[in-house]
Write a protein that holds these residues in place. Structure first.
Motif, PDB file in Angstrom:
ATOM      1  N   ARG A 110       2.389   8.484   1.425  1.00 45.91           N
ATOM      2  CA  ARG A 110       2.725   7.112   1.005  1.00 45.91           C
ATOM      3  C   ARG A 110       3.975   6.621   1.724  1.00 45.91           C
ATOM      4  O   ARG A 110       4.035   5.464   2.149  1.00 45.91           O
ATOM      5  CB  ARG A 110       2.917   7.051  -0.509  1.00 45.91           C
ATOM      6  N   GLY A 115       3.220   2.936   1.500  1.00 45.57           N
ATOM      7  CA  GLY A 115       2.755   3.011   0.126  1.00 45.57           C
ATOM      8  C   GLY A 115       1.288   3.362  -0.028  1.00 45.57           C
ATOM      9  O   GLY A 115       0.815   3.575  -1.133  1.00 45.57           O
ATOM     10  N   ASN A 116       0.552   3.432   1.057  1.00 50.22           N
ATOM     11  CA  ASN A 116      -0.880   3.772   1.010  1.00 50.22           C
ATOM     12  C   ASN A 116      -1.081   5.262   1.268  1.00 50.22           C
ATOM     13  O   ASN A 116      -0.349   5.867   2.038  1.00 50.22           O
ATOM     14  CB  ASN A 116      -1.661   2.989   2.066  1.00 50.22           C
ATOM     15  N   GLU A 117      -2.087   5.820   0.650  1.00 45.08           N
ATOM     16  CA  GLU A 117      -2.421   7.223   0.872  1.00 45.08           C
ATOM     17  C   GLU A 117      -3.491   7.325   1.956  1.00 45.08           C
ATOM     18  O   GLU A 117      -4.589   7.826   1.734  1.00 45.08           O
ATOM     19  CB  GLU A 117      -2.871   7.890  -0.424  1.00 45.08           C
TER      20      GLU A 117
END
Length: 145
Positions: A110, A115-117
């Protein structure tokens, strides 16, 4: 551990049910083909295809010592499967971190991806690379790199 096997088990069960229906309908050849396809999908999505996962902290420490890349991945990710298959035997030389099993690994991904996986995220010399080309990753393993 059970969470890792849910998708492969579901694929085997669905394929078996579908193939059974085809057998009762009189299409045994098609049933065999369908069952083999579902078994192949289950195998590709099983935890057996990936080398043993380590924790993010352990992988990062080992990477600092031996210079090998760290790959953050998750089961069922088609891009992770593509990377693993295209790396072939070289995949065993990488440090693999399953972000579903390691919260620190998920946090590292993240942090690297806004913030994204997003996986696979490959960390080479402390720099993250999201979904890199498998040939580029293999080149990072060569002694001259």
């Amino acid at each position: 551990m059970m969470r890792l096997w849910i998708l492969p088990v579901l694929l085997v069960l669905c394929g078996s049910a579908f193939a059974t229906g085809l057998v009762f309908a009189g299409s045994s050849g098609t049933a065999t083909t369908v069952l083999v396809a579902f078994l192949a999908l289950a195998g590709v999505n099983s935890p057996l295809i990936f080398p043993r996962s380590t924790g993010a902290r352990e992988a990062q420490r080992s990477s600092a010592v031996d210079g090998r890349p760290v790959v953050f991945w998750r089961p069922g990710c088609t891009y992770c499967i593509r990377l693993r298959i295209r790396l072939g035997r070289s995949a065993g030389r990488l440090h693999w971190v399953n972000i579903w099993r390691d919260p620190a690994g998920a946090a590292a991904v993240r942090a690297a991806n806004g913030g994204n996986e997003t996986v696979p995220t490959v960390v080479v010399a402390g720099r993250p690379h999201t979904n890199p080309d498998p040939e580029w990753v293999r080149a990072q393993l060569s002694p001259s790199a």
